[in-house]
Design a protein around this motif. Structure first.
Motif, PDB file in Angstrom:
ATOM      1  N   PRO A  64       0.826  -1.215   0.000  1.00 25.94           N
ATOM      2  CA  PRO A  64       0.000   0.000   0.000  1.00 25.94           C
ATOM      3  C   PRO A  64       0.856   1.259   0.000  1.00 25.94           C
ATOM      4  N   ASN A  65       0.183   2.413  -0.101  1.00 29.64           N
ATOM      5  CA  ASN A  65       0.836   3.723   0.032  1.00 29.64           C
ATOM      6  C   ASN A  65       2.030   3.872  -0.905  1.00 29.64           C
ATOM      7  N   SER A  66       1.795   3.588  -2.167  1.00 28.54           N
ATOM      8  CA  SER A  66       2.849   3.666  -3.174  1.00 28.54           C
ATOM      9  C   SER A  66       2.327   4.427  -4.388  1.00 28.54           C
ATOM     10  N   ALA A  67       3.246   4.832  -5.242  1.00 26.05           N
ATOM     11  CA  ALA A  67       2.868   5.539  -6.462  1.00 26.05           C
ATOM     12  C   ALA A  67       3.873   5.233  -7.560  1.00 26.05           C
ATOM     13  N   LEU A  68       3.373   5.228  -8.797  1.00 22.85           N
ATOM     14  CA  LEU A  68       4.217   5.083  -9.979  1.00 22.85           C
ATOM     15  C   LEU A  68       4.101   6.359 -10.795  1.00 22.85           C
ATOM     16  N   LEU A  69       5.239   6.935 -11.154  1.00 21.71           N
ATOM     17  CA  LEU A  69       5.268   8.120 -11.981  1.00 21.71           C
ATOM     18  C   LEU A  69       6.105   7.827 -13.224  1.00 21.71           C
ATOM     19  N   LEU A  70       5.503   7.973 -14.399  1.00 23.29           N
ATOM     20  CA  LEU A  70       6.215   7.827 -15.662  1.00 23.29           C
ATOM     21  C   LEU A  70       6.456   9.223 -16.237  1.00 23.29           C
ATOM     22  N   PHE A  82       7.439   5.520  -5.884  1.00 20.67           N
ATOM     23  CA  PHE A  82       7.398   6.045  -4.523  1.00 20.67           C
ATOM     24  C   PHE A  82       6.852   4.924  -3.636  1.00 20.67           C
ATOM     25  N   VAL A  83       7.610   4.527  -2.624  1.00 23.74           N
ATOM     26  CA  VAL A  83       7.231   3.387  -1.784  1.00 23.74           C
ATOM     27  C   VAL A  83       7.408   3.743  -0.310  1.00 23.74           C
ATOM     28  N   ARG A  84       6.877   2.900   0.533  1.00 25.89           N
ATOM     29  CA  ARG A  84       7.095   3.086   1.966  1.00 25.89           C
ATOM     30  C   ARG A  84       8.566   2.807   2.289  1.00 25.89           C
ATOM     31  N   PRO A  85       9.186   3.649   3.086  1.00 25.60           N
ATOM     32  CA  PRO A  85      10.584   3.392   3.447  1.00 25.60           C
ATOM     33  C   PRO A  85      10.695   2.214   4.409  1.00 25.60           C
ATOM     34  N   SER A  86      11.850   1.590   4.431  1.00 24.66           N
ATOM     35  CA  SER A  86      12.092   0.524   5.405  1.00 24.66           C
ATOM     36  C   SER A  86      11.973   1.091   6.817  1.00 24.66           C
ATOM     37  N   ASP A  87      11.402   0.303   7.712  1.00 27.86           N
ATOM     38  CA  ASP A  87      11.220   0.736   9.107  1.00 27.86           C
ATOM     39  C   ASP A  87      11.251  -0.511   9.978  1.00 27.86           C
ATOM     40  N   THR A 111      14.324   4.694 -10.774  1.00 25.95           N
ATOM     41  CA  THR A 111      14.683   5.219  -9.459  1.00 25.95           C
ATOM     42  C   THR A 111      13.490   5.123  -8.529  1.00 25.95           C
ATOM     43  N   ALA A 112      13.737   5.334  -7.237  1.00 29.79           N
ATOM     44  CA  ALA A 112      12.664   5.241  -6.243  1.00 29.79           C
ATOM     45  C   ALA A 112      12.896   6.269  -5.142  1.00 29.79           C
ATOM     46  N   TYR A 113      11.795   6.721  -4.570  1.00 25.04           N
ATOM     47  CA  TYR A 113      11.820   7.645  -3.440  1.00 25.04           C
ATOM     48  C   TYR A 113      10.844   7.137  -2.383  1.00 25.04           C
ATOM     49  N   ALA A 114      10.998   7.659  -1.173  1.00 32.67           N
ATOM     50  CA  ALA A 114      10.022   7.372  -0.126  1.00 32.67           C
ATOM     51  C   ALA A 114       8.737   8.120  -0.430  1.00 32.67           C
ATOM     52  N   ILE A 115       7.610   7.495  -0.156  1.00 32.31           N
ATOM     53  CA  ILE A 115       6.321   8.121  -0.435  1.00 32.31           C
ATOM     54  C   ILE A 115       6.163   9.420   0.345  1.00 32.31           C
ATOM     55  N   ASP A 116       6.844   9.543   1.478  1.00 28.50           N
ATOM     56  CA  ASP A 116       6.794  10.785   2.260  1.00 28.50           C
ATOM     57  C   ASP A 116       7.408  11.952   1.496  1.00 28.50           C
ATOM     58  N   GLU A 117       8.209  11.670   0.493  1.00 29.64           N
ATOM     59  CA  GLU A 117       8.867  12.710  -0.289  1.00 29.64           C
ATOM     60  C   GLU A 117       8.099  13.040  -1.565  1.00 29.64           C
ATOM     61  N   PRO A 120       7.486  17.176  -2.574  1.00 29.16           N
ATOM     62  CA  PRO A 120       8.646  17.932  -3.085  1.00 29.16           C
ATOM     63  C   PRO A 120       9.264  17.318  -4.340  1.00 29.16           C
ATOM     64  N   GLN A 121       9.319  15.990  -4.414  1.00 28.85           N
ATOM     65  CA  GLN A 121       9.899  15.355  -5.593  1.00 28.85           C
ATOM     66  C   GLN A 121       9.028  15.569  -6.828  1.00 28.85           C
ATOM     67  N   PHE A 122       7.715  15.512  -6.644  1.00 26.51           N
ATOM     68  CA  PHE A 122       6.812  15.733  -7.776  1.00 26.51           C
ATOM     69  C   PHE A 122       6.969  17.150  -8.307  1.00 26.51           C
ATOM     70  N   LYS A 123       7.052  18.128  -7.404  1.00 28.12           N
ATOM     71  CA  LYS A 123       7.245  19.515  -7.835  1.00 28.12           C
ATOM     72  C   LYS A 123       8.515  19.650  -8.661  1.00 28.12           C
ATOM     73  N   ASN A 124       9.554  18.930  -8.281  1.00 24.17           N
ATOM     74  CA  ASN A 124      10.823  18.993  -8.998  1.00 24.17           C
ATOM     75  C   ASN A 124      10.745  18.297 -10.355  1.00 24.17           C
ATOM     76  N   LEU A 125      10.008  17.188 -10.400  1.00 31.94           N
ATOM     77  CA  LEU A 125       9.970  16.369 -11.614  1.00 31.94           C
ATOM     78  C   LEU A 125       9.042  16.914 -12.691  1.00 31.94           C
ATOM     79  N   VAL A 126       8.142  17.813 -12.321  1.00 31.67           N
ATOM     80  CA  VAL A 126       7.160  18.300 -13.292  1.00 31.67           C
ATOM     81  C   VAL A 126       7.676  19.463 -14.122  1.00 31.67           C
ATOM     82  N   GLN A 127       8.874  19.909 -13.865  1.00 30.16           N
ATOM     83  CA  GLN A 127       9.398  21.035 -14.629  1.00 30.16           C
ATOM     84  C   GLN A 127       9.401  20.718 -16.123  1.00 30.16           C
ATOM     85  N   LYS A 128       8.866  21.657 -16.913  1.00 29.62           N
ATOM     86  CA  LYS A 128       8.790  21.570 -18.370  1.00 29.62           C
ATOM     87  C   LYS A 128       7.777  20.534 -18.860  1.00 29.62           C
ATOM     88  N   GLN A 129       7.001  19.936 -17.948  1.00 27.97           N
ATOM     89  CA  GLN A 129       5.965  18.979 -18.363  1.00 27.97           C
ATOM     90  C   GLN A 129       4.652  19.737 -18.577  1.00 27.97           C
TER      91      GLN A 129
END
Length: 431
Positions: A64-70, A82-87, A111-117, A120-129
């Motif tokens: 759960p609590n994951s996302a795929l961004l192409l 975007f996935v849950r970080p190890s805990d 690549t992968a990031y924590a879903i908590d990020e 901010p990561q989406f804001k960075n990745l959407v540039q010029k889209q």
């Protein structure tokens, strides 16, 4: 994470699906899909997690609590998870997580990031889209994250039609899993025919079905099983399953397993005591004849609509023959008099969802093509309140199989479950 599900299809197949999505995306665009989340059953307890089918189709990831961004930009393609970080502590309590570090290699993404990020990561990745492919309201928790990002696009496209069309046509690997789902579902129906007897409760029979699913490797049903004795069979989505089965009644069982995320969906109707009465046979044979004719017509170039026209005629003629309907068959069909006794469609797509995605065309007239999988499930439901001869009241019958459309016609994935009267009676007598 369910490792058995991850092993059911090669991860390369999920990567190939993402590659197909990239082909369909316009330049300088993003494609975003969120996973499902855990659902609370009661205080401190969740329902067993089941992944969102669209998300699974593109990732094969069962957390759960994951996302795929192409991300497609200037000819370059990037798949981001975007996935849950190890805990360590939470994993002791609630189970293992794949984690950010393991996600790229395991899921074959870049690549992968924590879903908590995500924000901010989406804001960075959407540039010029300039465009976003996204299905609002599919996952409300994802809608909330997207709103927090406060990013606007020139165009937003709903990806459901795109993915629905892709999912409609099954790959060889998917077909193999659906064959297994159909076979396990059929074995469960055979088992309950052997074990059903008067005075058993409907949910006892349901427990037999679930046991057979589990015994052959299907952890869950693909939908809530219907075990409908007697007049309960006239309730299309009967779910109580808490009444005793009576000697002399029929029992309608609509049950299918979920195997490696793919659904089986079978309905069989048979006598509780193992012997059809003459009245029951008369109604049953109408439904069986209609289903057999529909199966002949559900082939490449055919359609659900065309098959259903034949089903309606066979049923109307049969009901007139028994005195349940009165009048000219053509006029009764034009008046839709049959709708009192046959009020649902002939079938639906089948796949990751039991009512799978894909366009049907207007009035389900889409031309059938190889690779499609659908159900065929005519029924007759003669309510006790209906103005019909007394001997027919309270009888509900449905017969359902799963068909794969092939180059040469179709293949019945659930044919192992008996449906001929003589075969059912023999199976029950031998048991």
């Amino acid at each position: 994470m369910d490792l058995a599900y991850m092993a059911a299809l090669p991860m390369e197949e999920f990567a190939q699906r993402r590659a197909k999505v990239f082909e369909l995306m316009q330049e300088d665009s993003l494609f975003l899909v969120f996973s499902d989340i855990e659902r609370r059953r009661n205080d401190g307890c969740d329902y067993p997690f089941r992944q969102d089918s669209y998300f699974w189709y593109l990732t094969g990831f069962n957390e759960p609590n994951s996302a795929l961004l192409l991300r497609k930009q200037q000819g370059e393609q990037q798949a981001i998870m975007f996935v849950r970080p190890s805990d360590k502590l939470l994993e002791i309590w609630n189970g293992r997580r794949l984690g950010v570090d393991n996600a790229p290699q395991t899921l074959l993404v870049d690549t992968a990031y924590a879903i908590d990020e995500f924000v901010p990561q989406f804001k960075n990745l959407v540039q010029k889209q300039t465009a976003l492919y996204y299905a609002p309201k599919q996952q409300p928790w994802g809608d909330a994250l997207l709103e927090q990002s406060a990013v606007e696009f020139l165009s937003v496209f709903n990806w459901k039609p795109m993915l629905g069309e892709m999912r409609l046509f099954k790959s060889e690997n998917e077909i193999a899993l659906m064959q297994q789902a159909g076979q396990i579902s059929a074995l469960a129906h055979i088992k309950v025919m052997q074990q059903t007897r008067p005075n058993r409760l409907e949910y006892e029979v349901e427990s037999d079905i679930l046991h057979e699913f589990n015994r052959f490797g299907a952890r869950y049903p693909s939908y809530n099983s219907i075990i409908a004795g007697g007049e309960n069979a006239c309730i299309l989505h009967y779910s109580e399953n808490d009444m005793p089965l009576r000697d002399g009644d029929l029992v309608l069982i609509d049950a299918g397993c979920e195997f490696a995320m793919y659904a089986g969906d079978i309905t069989r109707t048979f006598p509780v005591n193992g012997q059809f009465t003459e009245v029951q046979k008369a109604i049953y044979e109408i439904v069986l004849q209609a289903q057999k004719r529909a199966i002949e017509l559900l082939v490449p170039g055919g359609s659900i609509a065309k098959a259903n026209e034949e089903v309606i005629r066979i049923k109307t003629e049969g009901l007139v023959r028994l005195g349940i309907l009165k009048g000219d068959v053509d006029e009764l069909i034009e008046q839709k008099a049959y709708r009192e006794f046959y009020m649902h469609g002939l079938g639906h797509w089948l796949g990751l969802d039991v009512h799978d995605v894909g366009e049907y065309g207007e009035n389900r007239d889409r031309t059938l093509e190889p690779g499609m999988v659908l159900t065929v499930e005519p029924g007759l439901y003669l309510s006790k309140e209906a103005d019909i001869p007394e001997q027919y009241k309270g009888i509900g019958i449905r017969i359902e199989d799963n068909l794969l459309i092939t180059d040469y016609g179709n293949k019945n994935l659930t044919s192992a479950a008996p449906k001929e009267i003589a075969d059912i009676e023999k199976l029950m007598a031998d048991a």
